[in-house]
Scaffold this motif. Structure first.
Motif, PDB file in Angstrom:
ATOM      1  N   LEU A  39       0.831  -1.205   0.000  1.00 24.14           N
ATOM      2  CA  LEU A  39       0.000   0.000   0.000  1.00 24.14           C
ATOM      3  C   LEU A  39       0.869   1.260   0.000  1.00 24.14           C
ATOM      4  O   LEU A  39       0.494   2.276  -0.596  1.00 24.14           O
ATOM      5  N   THR A  53      -8.584  -4.808  -4.641  1.00 30.74           N
ATOM      6  CA  THR A  53      -8.041  -5.864  -3.784  1.00 30.74           C
ATOM      7  C   THR A  53      -8.795  -7.145  -4.056  1.00 30.74           C
ATOM      8  O   THR A  53     -10.037  -7.160  -4.050  1.00 30.74           O
ATOM      9  N   ILE A  90      -7.215   1.178   4.629  1.00 28.42           N
ATOM     10  CA  ILE A  90      -8.079   1.062   3.458  1.00 28.42           C
ATOM     11  C   ILE A  90      -9.226   2.071   3.529  1.00 28.42           C
ATOM     12  O   ILE A  90      -9.565   2.712   2.529  1.00 28.42           O
ATOM     13  N   PHE A  93      -7.860   5.453   2.542  1.00 28.08           N
ATOM     14  CA  PHE A  93      -6.822   5.424   1.508  1.00 28.08           C
ATOM     15  C   PHE A  93      -7.048   6.546   0.503  1.00 28.08           C
ATOM     16  O   PHE A  93      -8.188   6.904   0.174  1.00 28.08           O
ATOM     17  N   THR A  97     -11.097   2.710  -3.883  1.00 24.56           N
ATOM     18  CA  THR A  97     -10.799   1.299  -3.623  1.00 24.56           C
ATOM     19  C   THR A  97     -12.007   0.427  -3.926  1.00 24.56           C
ATOM     20  O   THR A  97     -13.149   0.802  -3.634  1.00 24.56           O
ATOM     21  N   HIS A 116     -13.413  -1.317   2.073  1.00 24.76           N
ATOM     22  CA  HIS A 116     -13.222  -0.707   0.756  1.00 24.76           C
ATOM     23  C   HIS A 116     -14.408   0.199   0.402  1.00 24.76           C
ATOM     24  O   HIS A 116     -15.506   0.044   0.937  1.00 24.76           O
TER      25      HIS A 116
END
Length: 234
Positions: A39, A53, A90, A93, A97, A116
């Motif tokens: 990451l 992912t 996550i 992030f 995602t 996510h």
């Protein structure tokens, strides 16, 4: 160990061992370290980009490294905090995602998918499930905050108190995932969705996410201690 590929503007983080299918992709200490390192690589990139992912075979992730956990109960609190660090990373992030849930997502694996922005699940096989109630394991403060903020109350109640196994159609209807796709096009569908979001990688995106997920992030930042992870008796 997890590994990284790139498909145009989309980074693809694969959770299992390269060239090997059906890895359980449990949250071992080494797995957590490598996930953060990859990451870091993605975060250091420049320009429009998004993250998918996924994994291969039967499992997305089977959750905590229970073999290590039950052999090291005196060290479990620090370990759980490290698990939380992946969810927090996550959630906030700096890229869009998408989780491509290729197989079983159990426990911490289900929570990883839920961290996510969006989730696409394999249509014909695999379950999203929180089996902690059957294992006699409580949820941490951070896990409670994550699940209660990302799921509706009734879905969270069902998932957390019954250990119900949600297949793809039911997960879609419950809002656990945003779309489903056949196995052979799952990754492509997730990459296509992510590619359409890649231009949203702007300096404001992580700030928006941190504000949007403030409750979950605050809970995940609470250190796990014997006082707040008590195994209550009836």
């Amino acid at each position: 160990m997890p590994y990284l590929e790139r498909d145009g503007n989309v980074f693809v983080l694969s959770l299992g061992n390269e060239g090997q299918t059906d890895s359980e992709n449990r949250f071992s200490h080494e797995w957590i370290d490598e996930t953060h390192a990859l990451l870091d690589t993605v975060a250091a990139s420049e320009g429009p980009a998004a993250l998918v992912t996924t994994a291969t075979g039967k499992f997305f992730s089977n959750g905590l490294d229970t073999d290590w956990l039950f052999a090291n109960l005196d060290r479990m609190h620090g370990y759980l905090d490290r698990v939380h660090s992946v969810f927090s990373r996550i959630l906030a992030f700096g890229l869009p995602t998408v989780a491509a849930v290729n197989g079983h997502a159990f426990g911490a694996g289900a929570m990883l998918a839920t961290s996510h922005d969006f989730r696409v699940m394999r249509a014909d096989r695999g379950f999203w499930c929180l089996p902690e109630v059957h294992l006699g394991m409580p949820f941490t403060v951070g896990m409670n905050a994550l699940l209660s903020s990302r799921l509706t109350n009734q879905v969270a109640l069902t998932a957390m108190t019954t250990g119900h196994r949600f297949g793809a159609a039911e997960a879609l209807a419950s809002g656990i995932v945003d779309d489903i796709a056949d196995a052979e096009v799952l990754r492509a569908a997730a990459v296509e969705r992510a590619a359409g979001l890649a231009a949203n990688r702007t300096p404001s995106l992580p700030a928006i996410k941190r504000s949007l997920h403030a409750t979950a992030l605050s809970g995940l930042a609470v250190p796990t201690t014997p006082d707040n992870l008590a195994f209550a008796s009836n």
